[in-house]
Enzyme design. Structure first.
Site, mmCIF file in Angstrom:
data_model
loop_
_atom_site.group_PDB
_atom_site.id
_atom_site.type_symbol
_atom_site.label_atom_id
_atom_site.label_comp_id
_atom_site.label_asym_id
_atom_site.label_seq_id
_atom_site.Cartn_x
_atom_site.Cartn_y
_atom_site.Cartn_z
ATOM 1 N N ASN A 115 0.804 -1.231 0.000
ATOM 2 C CA ASN A 115 0.000 0.000 0.000
ATOM 3 C C ASN A 115 0.836 1.281 0.000
ATOM 4 O O ASN A 115 0.470 2.278 -0.622
ATOM 5 C CB ASN A 115 -0.991 -0.007 1.170
ATOM 6 C CG ASN A 115 -0.318 -0.132 2.516
ATOM 7 O OD1 ASN A 115 0.715 -0.776 2.649
ATOM 8 N ND2 ASN A 115 -0.897 0.487 3.532
ATOM 9 N N GLY A 188 1.980 -5.869 7.373
ATOM 10 C CA GLY A 188 0.937 -6.485 6.555
ATOM 11 C C GLY A 188 -0.289 -6.820 7.382
ATOM 12 O O GLY A 188 -0.551 -6.205 8.414
ATOM 13 N N SER A 189 -1.015 -7.822 6.940
ATOM 14 C CA SER A 189 -2.273 -8.182 7.590
ATOM 15 C C SER A 189 -2.042 -9.005 8.848
ATOM 16 O O SER A 189 -0.994 -9.647 9.021
ATOM 17 C CB SER A 189 -3.146 -8.984 6.619
ATOM 18 O OG SER A 189 -2.570 -10.267 6.383
ATOM 19 N N GLU A 210 3.896 -5.112 12.269
ATOM 20 C CA GLU A 210 3.064 -3.930 12.059
ATOM 21 C C GLU A 210 1.838 -4.359 11.273
ATOM 22 O O GLU A 210 1.915 -4.588 10.059
ATOM 23 C CB GLU A 210 3.854 -2.850 11.315
ATOM 24 C CG GLU A 210 5.058 -2.319 12.079
ATOM 25 C CD GLU A 210 4.673 -1.611 13.361
ATOM 26 O OE1 GLU A 210 3.515 -1.140 13.459
ATOM 27 O OE2 GLU A 210 5.512 -1.524 14.270
ATOM 28 N N CYS A 244 -3.234 1.556 6.473
ATOM 29 C CA CYS A 244 -3.515 0.751 7.661
ATOM 30 C C CYS A 244 -4.012 1.581 8.837
ATOM 31 O O CYS A 244 -4.664 1.055 9.739
ATOM 32 C CB CYS A 244 -2.281 -0.044 8.066
ATOM 33 S SG CYS A 244 -0.844 0.964 8.470
ATOM 34 N N GLU A 334 -11.337 -5.670 8.322
ATOM 35 C CA GLU A 334 -10.732 -4.380 8.003
ATOM 36 C C GLU A 334 -11.020 -4.056 6.542
ATOM 37 O O GLU A 334 -10.890 -4.916 5.667
ATOM 38 C CB GLU A 334 -9.220 -4.453 8.233
ATOM 39 C CG GLU A 334 -8.491 -3.142 7.971
ATOM 40 C CD GLU A 334 -6.987 -3.252 8.179
ATOM 41 O OE1 GLU A 334 -6.296 -2.217 8.046
ATOM 42 O OE2 GLU A 334 -6.495 -4.370 8.468
#
Length: 458
Positions: A115, A188-189, A210, A244, A334
């Protein structure tokens, strides 16, 4: 080009040469990286435009200048940060001095997201290099143009055995995480973060994760409507919502919902024009699979604004979703896109019910001019970081460590904190020999009362 196992062994050998321990060498490599990035500035903008349709200004503000500013600060500060840190000695060790010595972990792995593919790859890399580590960087396979450019930049700025880029899909990431690293940094996720954590646990490898979450944005009845709307529109639709720390859903006091929605619609038009799909300032969705997920979230929902989409252009308009249920698709996961649920509340208990029904978020926001409500919000909810009367700007201040809590992440970084993340601090006591008090040595008979009295003074 070495394969993964060869690269890992080469970096292990390179670290053992202690070349990265040389402060001058670290500074020279960061200076070289800075020159390469400055020379390739336009290529950075072009790659981000190709991957995400970002405008040059957005790419500059959210990616390029963030990295360049970090490099400049590190080049200037690394000498100071690398010095041993003195701490107060214990009287029980008299005579002595105490220090903490920063040293690199060794061979590190950084897995970056798509992203913000430029800055979220290079910011942790800068800290890792500055601390004296070797690095293998695994950028996302979905931001192909930026990932390829990152590989070229790294090849030009570093020796392969010092810092290298491993391109590839999830299979490449899986190969990398089966190896033994001294530190893993992942962005990431949460789902993938759990897999990274499991892989690291096999070798007791420390990690920074993160991740993300459902970031609430509360709009109190005392909020300044126009300023609130403008700041929410900017933060939510920056990078087409693929951020995020973007507000994931709004909790708006029922007395101001209509006026806030009207102002948000107005600000969307002010930002992107009457035909958002024609705006050069509104990015696109990264790939078709993510596009389909976002469109599927709108199925059966009542829309206050937007909803238009074009699969061929990976375009989804800024969209306001009215009062979705807690178990709806858009509220279960999310969002990570330009869809913004709007939910009304009347009491603090309503806010607690909504926010506490989700895992601890990476970020939380509150718009209010009521100082008591502001402090209630900060003290009542747990989140990684946040802002009062704005969104996502906590990321700008590199003196504020950035990271999640619980399901939204482990550890934090930014600025000096990134150097500390990639450093192990050895605690060392330096004892003097000009006097050697006998109290700690046997025989211990008759010493207990004297030791108790001594301890009461410390």
């Amino acid at each position: 080009m070495m394969n993964v196992e060869q690269l890992h062994k080469a970096q292990e050998h390179f670290f053992k040469t202690r070349k990265t321990k040389d402060l001058k060498y670290r500074v020279e490599r960061l200076q070289c990286l800075k020159k390469v990035i400055e020379r390739r500035e336009q290529q950075v903008y072009d790659a981000l435009a190709k991957d995400l349709s970002k405008s040059e200004l957005e790419s500059f503000l959210t990616e390029y200048q963030v990295v360049l500013r970090e490099l400049k600060r590190y080049i200037y500060k690394i000498s100071k940060w690398s010095q041993p840190k003195r701490v107060r000695a214990s009287i029980l060790n008299f005579p002595s001095k105490a220090r903490r010595y920063p040293e690199p972990y060794g061979n590190t792995l950084i897995i970056a997201p798509w992203n913000y593919p430029f800055q979220l790859a290079l910011i942790p890399l800068i800290g890792a290099v500055a601390a004296g580590n070797t690095v293998v960087l695994k950028p996302s396979e979905f931001s192909k143009a930026t990932s390829k450019l990152l590989q070229e930049i790294i090849q030009e700025a570093f020796e392969e055995a010092h810092v290298s880029v491993a391109l590839g899909d999830s299979n490449m990431a899986q190969q990398l995480t089966t190896l033994r690293w001294n530190y893993i940094f992942f962005t990431g996720s949460s789902a993938v973060g759990q897999l990274i954590y499991q892989a690291a646990a096999k070798h007791l490898t420390p990690v920074t994760l993160e991740l993300g979450g459902k970031n609430p944005c509360v709009v109190h009845e005392s909020a300044h409507i126009k300023v609130t709307a403008k700041r929410i529109v900017w933060a939510k639709f920056l990078n087409a919502g693929q951020t995020c720390i973007a507000p994931d859903y709004l909790l708006v006091h029922q007395s101001i919902k209509d006026s806030l929605i009207a102002e948000i619609k107005k600000q969307i038009q002010e930002f992107f024009g009457t035909n958002v799909n024609e705006s050069t300032d509104f990015p696109r969705i990264i790939r078709e699979r993510h596009f389909n997920t976002l469109v599927d979230m709108l199925d059966g929902e009542s829309l206050l604004e937007g909803g238009q989409h074009d699969r061929s252009a990976l375009y989804i308009a800024p969209t306001l979703v009215d009062e979705p249920s807690r178990d709806s698709k858009i509220m279960t996961n999310e969002i990570f896109g330009p869809l913004l649920p709007v939910i009304t509340y009347t009491t603090k208990e309503d806010l607690e019910q909504w926010i506490n029904s989700f895992e601890k978020p990476l970020a939380a926001y509150c718009f209010t001019r009521d100082s008591k409500f502001e402090m209630w919000f900060i003290n009542r909810f747990t989140f990684g970081g946040g802002v009062i009367n704005d969104c996502i700007v906590q990321f700008i201040n590199d003196r504020l460590p950035f990271g999640g809590v619980g399901n939204s992440g482990i550890g934090s970084y930014h600025g000096k904190k990134t150097f500390e993340v990639f450093s192990h601090y050895k605690s060392v006591v330096h004892r003097g020999t000009w006097i050697d008090l006998p109290v700690k040595y046997a025989p211990y008979a008759s010493k207990l009362s004297w030791v108790k009295k001594l301890m009461s003074w410390v």
